[in-house]
Design a protein around this motif. Structure first.
Motif, PDB file in Angstrom:
ATOM      1  N   ALA A  30      -3.014  10.953 -19.980  1.00 22.78           N
ATOM      2  CA  ALA A  30      -2.080   9.951 -20.510  1.00 22.78           C
ATOM      3  C   ALA A  30      -0.658  10.210 -19.998  1.00 22.78           C
ATOM      4  N   LEU A  31      -0.237  11.459 -19.991  1.00 28.87           N
ATOM      5  CA  LEU A  31       1.082  11.805 -19.456  1.00 28.87           C
ATOM      6  C   LEU A  31       1.210  11.354 -18.002  1.00 28.87           C
ATOM      7  N   MET A  32       0.231  11.691 -17.200  1.00 25.54           N
ATOM      8  CA  MET A  32       0.274  11.344 -15.776  1.00 25.54           C
ATOM      9  C   MET A  32       0.243   9.828 -15.571  1.00 25.54           C
ATOM     10  N   ALA A  33      -0.522   9.129 -16.385  1.00 25.41           N
ATOM     11  CA  ALA A  33      -0.604   7.666 -16.274  1.00 25.41           C
ATOM     12  C   ALA A  33       0.736   7.020 -16.618  1.00 25.41           C
ATOM     13  N   ILE A  34       1.425   7.558 -17.610  1.00 24.46           N
ATOM     14  CA  ILE A  34       2.729   7.004 -17.986  1.00 24.46           C
ATOM     15  C   ILE A  34       3.788   7.353 -16.938  1.00 24.46           C
ATOM     16  N   VAL A  35       3.720   8.527 -16.365  1.00 23.13           N
ATOM     17  CA  VAL A  35       4.712   8.932 -15.364  1.00 23.13           C
ATOM     18  C   VAL A  35       4.467   8.247 -14.018  1.00 23.13           C
ATOM     19  N   PHE A  36       3.206   8.140 -13.594  1.00 27.56           N
ATOM     20  CA  PHE A  36       2.903   7.655 -12.240  1.00 27.56           C
ATOM     21  C   PHE A  36       2.238   6.283 -12.181  1.00 27.56           C
ATOM     22  N   GLY A  37       1.882   5.700 -13.323  1.00 23.76           N
ATOM     23  CA  GLY A  37       1.353   4.349 -13.332  1.00 23.76           C
ATOM     24  C   GLY A  37      -0.163   4.256 -13.355  1.00 23.76           C
ATOM     25  N   PRO A  38      -0.675   3.016 -13.401  1.00 27.95           N
ATOM     26  CA  PRO A  38      -2.102   2.787 -13.620  1.00 27.95           C
ATOM     27  C   PRO A  38      -3.014   3.239 -12.477  1.00 27.95           C
ATOM     28  N   ILE A  39      -2.597   3.092 -11.231  1.00 28.80           N
ATOM     29  CA  ILE A  39      -3.453   3.497 -10.108  1.00 28.80           C
ATOM     30  C   ILE A  39      -3.634   5.009 -10.123  1.00 28.80           C
ATOM     31  N   ALA A  40      -2.542   5.735 -10.259  1.00 26.85           N
ATOM     32  CA  ALA A  40      -2.620   7.201 -10.328  1.00 26.85           C
ATOM     33  C   ALA A  40      -3.412   7.629 -11.562  1.00 26.85           C
ATOM     34  N   GLY A  41      -3.149   7.003 -12.707  1.00 26.42           N
ATOM     35  CA  GLY A  41      -3.888   7.348 -13.928  1.00 26.42           C
ATOM     36  C   GLY A  41      -5.380   7.130 -13.762  1.00 26.42           C
ATOM     37  N   PHE A  43       0.827  -1.205   0.000  1.00 23.89           N
ATOM     38  CA  PHE A  43       0.000   0.000   0.000  1.00 23.89           C
ATOM     39  C   PHE A  43       0.860   1.252   0.000  1.00 23.89           C
ATOM     40  N   LYS A  44       1.953   1.231   0.798  1.00 20.58           N
ATOM     41  CA  LYS A  44       2.846   2.387   0.849  1.00 20.58           C
ATOM     42  C   LYS A  44       3.494   2.650  -0.505  1.00 20.58           C
ATOM     43  N   LYS A  45       3.832   1.572  -1.222  1.00 24.43           N
ATOM     44  CA  LYS A  45       4.471   1.732  -2.526  1.00 24.43           C
ATOM     45  C   LYS A  45       3.482   2.304  -3.548  1.00 24.43           C
ATOM     46  N   LEU A  46       2.234   1.818  -3.524  1.00 24.10           N
ATOM     47  CA  LEU A  46       1.224   2.306  -4.460  1.00 24.10           C
ATOM     48  C   LEU A  46       0.819   3.741  -4.166  1.00 24.10           C
ATOM     49  N   PHE A  47       0.782   4.087  -2.883  1.00 24.75           N
ATOM     50  CA  PHE A  47       0.302   5.406  -2.488  1.00 24.75           C
ATOM     51  C   PHE A  47       1.358   6.166  -1.699  1.00 24.75           C
ATOM     52  N   SER A  48       2.501   6.365  -2.330  1.00 24.12           N
ATOM     53  CA  SER A  48       3.538   7.184  -1.714  1.00 24.12           C
ATOM     54  C   SER A  48       3.040   8.625  -1.681  1.00 24.12           C
ATOM     55  N   ILE A  49       3.713   9.448  -0.910  1.00 20.79           N
ATOM     56  CA  ILE A  49       3.337  10.865  -0.850  1.00 20.79           C
ATOM     57  C   ILE A  49       3.412  11.484  -2.238  1.00 20.79           C
ATOM     58  N   LYS A  50       4.437  11.112  -2.990  1.00 20.25           N
ATOM     59  CA  LYS A  50       4.610  11.623  -4.353  1.00 20.25           C
ATOM     60  C   LYS A  50       3.402  11.253  -5.222  1.00 20.25           C
ATOM     61  N   THR A  51       2.926  10.011  -5.112  1.00 20.23           N
ATOM     62  CA  THR A  51       1.787   9.557  -5.914  1.00 20.23           C
ATOM     63  C   THR A  51       0.495  10.254  -5.482  1.00 20.23           C
ATOM     64  N   ILE A  52       0.304  10.406  -4.189  1.00 15.97           N
ATOM     65  CA  ILE A  52      -0.903  11.074  -3.693  1.00 15.97           C
ATOM     66  C   ILE A  52      -0.939  12.528  -4.154  1.00 15.97           C
TER      67      ILE A  52
END
Length: 185
Positions: A47-58, A2-11
């Motif tokens: 699309a840019l954000m999804a490629i930079v931060f991955g599928p959960i963030a996208g 969970f921490k890896k998927l939702f790091s502060i940077k990702t949030i």
């Protein structure tokens, strides 16, 4: 995990990404002759954000950004299309590791991979899921929702293909290539 998927940077990326999605959807969209459908630049940014931060963030940027934009702009949320924005962001994000934009390399092969992925994601979302959900949830006429879906898929494929690719090329140029540093003797 969970921490890896939702790091502060990702949030933070999800929050800022959703806000930019709303701004682009409200102020950088072009009206179309199809009712309740416009040419959206917000999907290129998604699309840019999804490629930079991955599928959960996208996926979350698409979901939150589209839902809030509908609520602000129309006073209610059109959930069938919000769900598709989430799916499109998620599906494009699935190739983030393969493209590895952080490496600073966005080669022709990666551009092709990105565009094939975004075309498939958009087609699944706007030609299949959105119209079917419109019919099932809102009892909309089939000819209307498939016309909207067709216009949305064509315009989104073009805007993501052009603007999204340009954004990713520009972003890749800001990253250091892994083999660009050499030790001086």
């Amino acid at each position: 995990m969970f921490k890896k998927l939702f790091s502060i940077k990702t949030i933070v990326a999800i929050g800022i990404g959703a806000a930019v999605f709303i701004i682009l959807a409200k102020f950088a969209s072009i009206p179309s002759p199809i009712p309740n459908t416009s040419i959206q630049t917000s999907y290129a940014f998604l699309a840019l954000m999804a490629i930079v931060f991955g599928p959960i963030a996208g996926g979350l940027i698409g979901l939150i950004g589209h839902a809030l934009n509908d609520a602000i702009s129309y006073g209610s949320v059109w959930w069938s299309w919000v769900v598709v924005s989430m799916i499109v962001g998620f599906l494009i994000g699935l190739v983030a590791k393969k493209i590895d934009i952080e490496s600073g390399d966005f080669s022709k092969k990666k551009i092709i991979t990105f565009n094939i992925t975004q075309v498939l994601a958009q087609a699944i979302g706007w030609l299949l899921i959105a119209p079917l959900l419109d019919i099932l949830i809102y009892a909309e006429p089939a000819n209307k929702v498939f016309a909207q879906g067709f216009f949305a898929v064509v315009s989104n494929i073009v805007t993501v293909g052009v603007i999204g690719t340009i954004l990713l090329i520009a972003y890749a140029k800001t990253r250091s290539k892994s083999n660009s540093l050499h030790r001086e003797l």
